[in-house]
Write a protein that holds these residues in place. Structure first.
Motif, short mmCIF file in Angstrom:
data_model
loop_
_atom_site.label_atom_id
_atom_site.label_comp_id
_atom_site.label_asym_id
_atom_site.label_seq_id
_atom_site.Cartn_x
_atom_site.Cartn_y
_atom_site.Cartn_z
N ILE A 235 1.03 -1.20 0.08
CA ILE A 235 0.13 -0.04 0.03
C ILE A 235 0.88 1.19 0.03
O ILE A 235 1.37 1.45 0.95
CB ILE A 235 -0.81 0.10 1.33
CG1 ILE A 235 -1.75 -1.24 1.15
CG2 ILE A 235 -1.80 1.37 1.17
CD1 ILE A 235 -2.61 -1.31 2.37
N THR A 240 -3.69 5.72 3.17
CA THR A 240 -4.22 4.36 3.14
C THR A 240 -3.61 3.30 4.13
O THR A 240 -4.54 2.81 4.51
CB THR A 240 -4.04 3.83 1.82
OG1 THR A 240 -4.50 5.07 0.51
CG2 THR A 240 -5.12 2.76 1.56
N SER B 174 -8.50 -0.29 0.84
CA SER B 174 -7.88 -0.53 -0.31
C SER B 174 -7.91 -2.02 -0.90
O SER B 174 -8.40 -2.82 -0.05
CB SER B 174 -6.56 0.07 -0.18
OG SER B 174 -6.00 -0.90 0.76
N PHE B 262 -5.84 3.53 -3.54
CA PHE B 262 -6.58 2.49 -3.34
C PHE B 262 -5.60 1.14 -3.38
O PHE B 262 -6.28 0.13 -3.54
CB PHE B 262 -7.76 2.27 -3.98
CG PHE B 262 -8.74 3.34 -3.85
CD1 PHE B 262 -9.77 2.91 -2.93
CD2 PHE B 262 -8.72 4.50 -4.70
CE1 PHE B 262 -10.79 3.98 -2.51
CE2 PHE B 262 -10.02 5.43 -4.11
CZ PHE B 262 -10.70 5.32 -3.13
#
Lengths: 516, 315
Positions: A235, A240, B174, B262
């Motif tokens: 990620i 996020t 995500s 994401f």
């Protein structure tokens, strides 16, 4: 085109993230359950893992999997000291030209093959083979002469010339791979997709661009991991990663943005772990250009006294930092002098030193900052300098373009950078930045040169400690660089996880991670 | 009869000419990116540790085929390219084209779904806001359009994640692979797309609604929905269709930030990473493939236009 757009938007984006962070966080309740179960840890990492060959890949990529998949001859303990791994012991000849390793007889590779001295010899020779394109080769190419197997459990490494930190380099960079298996593959590249090592986890699946799954190797000779499955999720966006940690989609995350630390610290069920990397964030000074004001030690000291590092750490780095008292980070196992103190903030002294050096009104200069380091820190440094009359023009440059300039003495007169602690011995940052032959060195000092020469012959930690303390002191007195801060990796984790992180640059030691 | 028989040959020539132009464009793009990425930096500086000497780097460059002059490297690249080989990625240790094609599916899925969202929201809302000009519907639609065009997709993405993932816990923050992973990124990117489609639909509907033949249809007493959907929308949709085809390309490029937020394993993020790692082969392969898609879409639009409006072929 997209790149420019992306960069332009980045500032806006961080502003937006900050704005969001302040909105309605009180309502967020952290999920305390594991993302999958108590036999699995899901670890969100900021960078993609593309290949799994710790002999080929560089440390900035292999950091996540090397410690889990591969064992080495020796390794480092949590404080960075050498400790045996698949070698029970080693003996160094008095002239430093031969190393004799006794190999354990109970080590098994993930494919079931027993590890022997032949595998160790093969592993070292594979790194030296140019065709393999190993990024570790430069550490050994000029020092290792040959490797011999004298009996199934004894390996002798013959050196072309002594290297006092050969053991540290071996511990950091020589992952042991199985000879028979690796040779049976069509190309070195195939190993990168189907790695076999002797570490505590074995490879299950690499989902390129998404995740890496590892599984506990039940035949591991040492302490076995407390979880069955370890999943790395890639990620890249730091907000996020934080969100995924907050919702419990992942159990751990790396590279937490300093701006998020306070907010996560106050979230129930989440722990924040800043881990010192032992890498000084500093300004590299091109001190040996006689036409530059920076060639005067007084000017270099003034550059240090003019900067309020505590203010930078508190307000720009959000408290994630520590002032440096020497170029040798205090997180090295040797060479740390507790007597030394940070330069401190003394603009009066800076002005006085500038006047003594013949620059009462300061001077114009330039500071380069690659995109890999905080632009805000660079701006703060420039602002502090301007308060004492030094007018530095800040130039931000893409890391990949900057790296070439910085490696070829073209990033002058000053650039922000760090020196990674990759082998837990200060010789790398010292030789690299303070010896005539160092890649990132623009500093010449006969005394330091002589001391570095002495460290080459000193493999005893106590002796090295003394020599490096001396070097650290001289560098500090002569203003070798502008010291800004110690650097930290900030990890976030579910409070239900137990983990003793490894100090040093790029060491993700997840061998002992488990649920409470 | 005579005119009709000549028709295909004019069309064929047009398509042939445009295809040639398109291929030249792709070729130029690959040449430019080939040179530029090499001017930016040298991957051996990123791969090897600071302890490495120039000799170490030279040896690695040699193994990687980077020590020859750029024109020779380029000729080799073109020679391999015509055989479908785009070189090997040093980071992935695999053929660069494979690395790109693996990611292309994810990007195309996100792009087409976003365009789908954009169309389903943009066209009805655009029509409604043109028909009910200056009513609440119109003001609402304008609000949707202004927010979609003013706020970059990533801002919307962050807001959506905050609400639906972190606060409400309805959707994952995500990831890739399930339908629930698709909703937020497609919504964030789709809104951006909807804004453009909505505005264009609205303005071309307004234009058509004011035209003589629509007035005529109304005077004839045709029901309102027949006038709007059969007569007006049909004519107003031409520029919108063209716009949508171009939007597809724009969305592919604009997906980079969304892919990053994401953790979407698409081509945009791959290009970005490959540039910062100076993975020449992947950058070249990804740019070549993207250029082919972009140019192909433009070509399709050109041809579509030429079929619909013969005057274009003359120009």
């Amino acid at each position: 085109m997209n790149i420019l757009k992306n960069k332009g938007l980045r500032a806006l984006k961080s502003a937006a993230t900050g704005l969001l962070a302040s909105v309605a966080l009180a309502g967020v309740v952290h999920a305390t359950e594991p993302a999958v179960d108590k036999d699995t840890i899901v670890f969100a990492t900021d960078r993609n893992i593309a290949i799994l060959d710790a002999q080929v890949d560089n440390t900035g990529n292999s950091d996540r999997y090397h410690w889990q998949l591969f064992d080495n001859l020796y390794t480092f303990d949590q404080d960075g000291r050498l400790t045996p791994q698949i070698a029970e012991s080693f003996e160094r000849s008095d002239d430093g030209l031969t190393y004799t390793f006794k190999i354990r007889d109970d080590v098994i590779f993930h494919n079931g093959a027993a590890l022997t001295a032949e595998d160790v010899k093969y592993s070292i020779e594979r790194i030296l083979d140019p065709e393999v394109q190993s990024t570790r080769r430069p550490y050994f190419a000029t020092t290792i002469d040959s490797v011999e197997v004298t009996d199934p459990s004894t390996v002798v490494v013959n050196m072309a010339k002594p290297d006092a930190v050969f053991m540290n380099k071996a511990a950091a960079f020589i992952a042991i791979v199985p000879k028979e298996y690796t040779e049976s593959l069509d190309s070195p590249d195939e190993f990168a997709r189907n790695p076999v090592g002797a570490g505590p986890y074995k490879f299950v699946e690499l989902n390129v661009g998404q995740s890496l799954t590892l599984e506990r190797f039940d035949d591991y000779y040492g302490e076995k991991p407390g979880i069955k499955t370890l999943v790395f999720k890639f990620i890249s966006d730091s907000s996020t990663r934080v969100n995924a940690l907050l919702t419990g989609e992942v159990d751990m995350a790396d590279k937490i943005d300093a701006a998020d630390v306070k907010r996560l610290e106050t979230t129930d069920g989440i722990d924040v772990l800043p881990v010192p990397t032992g890498s000084p964030l500093h300004v590299r000074l091109y001190a040996n250009d006689p036409d530059s004001p920076i060639s005067d030690p007084k000017v270099r000291l003034a550059l240090n006294y003019a900067v309020d590092e505590n203010a930078i750490i508190e307000s720009v780095m959000h408290g994630v930092g520590e002032p440096l008292s020497s170029f040798i980070s205090k997180y090295y196992p040797v060479g740390v002098d507790p007597e030394l103190e940070p330069y401190g903030y003394d603009p009066e002294k800076a002005r006085q030193l500038l006047a003594e050096a013949g620059y009462p009104n300061g001077f114009d200069t330039k500071l380069l900052c690659p995109t890999s380091y905080s632009k805000d820190v660079a701006q703060a440094v420039v602002a502090f300098w301007s308060a004492v009359g030094i007018n530095a023009e800040l130039q931000i440059m893409d890391y990949s373009a900057w790296a070439r300039l910085n490696n070829t003495h073209k990033s002058g007169p000053m650039t922000i950078m760090q020196y990674s602690n990759a082998i837990n011995d200060p010789i790398t940052p010292i030789f690299g930045t303070a010896s005539k032959a160092g890649t990132w060195s623009d500093y010449e000092n006969d005394e330091v040169e002589a001391l570095i020469e002495k460290t080459n012959a000193a493999s005893d930690p106590e002796e090295r400690d003394k020599l490096f303390r001396e070097i650290g002191k001289i560098l500090r007195e002569t203003g070798h660089s502008v010291l800004i801060s110690e650097m930290f990796y900030v990890f976030g984790k579910n409070a239900g996880i137990e983990w003793e992180p490894q100090r040093g640059y790029a060491f993700y030691n997840l061998r002992t991670v488990s649920w409470k | 009869m005579h005119r009709k028989a000549r028709e295909p040959s004019v069309m064929t020539r047009f398509i042939f000419f445009r295809t040639q132009q398109a291929l030249v464009t792709v070729f130029l793009v690959t040449a430019i990116i080939f040179v530029i990425i090499r001017l930016v930096g040298d991957p051996t500086h990123l791969m090897l540790p600071p302890e490495a000497t120039e000799a170490d780097r030279a040896l690695l460059r040699d193994e990687m085929g980077l020590s020859d002059p750029i024109p020779i490297q380029y000729l080799r690249f073109v020679g391999d390219l015509v055989q479908g080989d785009m070189g090997t990625s040093y980071r992935f240790r695999r053929p660069a084209l494979d690395v790109v094609m693996e990611r292309l599916g994810a990007t195309l899925l996100l792009t087409s779904l976003s365009l789908g969202v954009g169309t389903l929201v943009g066209i009805p809302l655009g029509v409604a806001s043109a028909v009910r000009r200056d009513t609440v519907v119109d003001i609402l639609a304008k609000g949707v359009a202004i927010f979609g065009q003013a706020a970059p997709p990533f801002l919307l993405a962050l807001l959506l994640v905050r609400l639906f993932s972190v606060e409400l816990r309805w959707l994952p923050t995500s990831g890739y692979g399930s339908f629930s992973n698709l909703i937020l990124p497609a919504l964030a990117l789709g809104w951006y797309s909807a804004a453009g489609i909505l505005r264009l639909t609205r303005s071309s509907m307004l234009e058509v609604l004011g035209s003589e033949y629509v007035k005529m249809a109304r005077i004839k007493g045709l029901p309102a929905h027949v006038v709007i959907y059969k007569h007006a929308l049909k004519n107003a949709s031409l520029p919108v269709l063209t716009f949508m085809a171009l939007q597809f390309g724009i969305l592919m490029g604009g997906a980079v930030a969304i892919e990053a937020i994401f953790a979407w394993p698409g081509v945009g993020k791959l290009i970005l990473d490959s540039i910062s790692n100076l993975d020449y082969a992947v950058v070249q392969a990804a740019v070549t493939v993207s250029a082919l898609i972009f140019v192909g879409l433009n070509l399709a639009v050109d041809i579509l236009y030429a079929i619909i409006d013969p005057r274009i072929r003359l120009g």
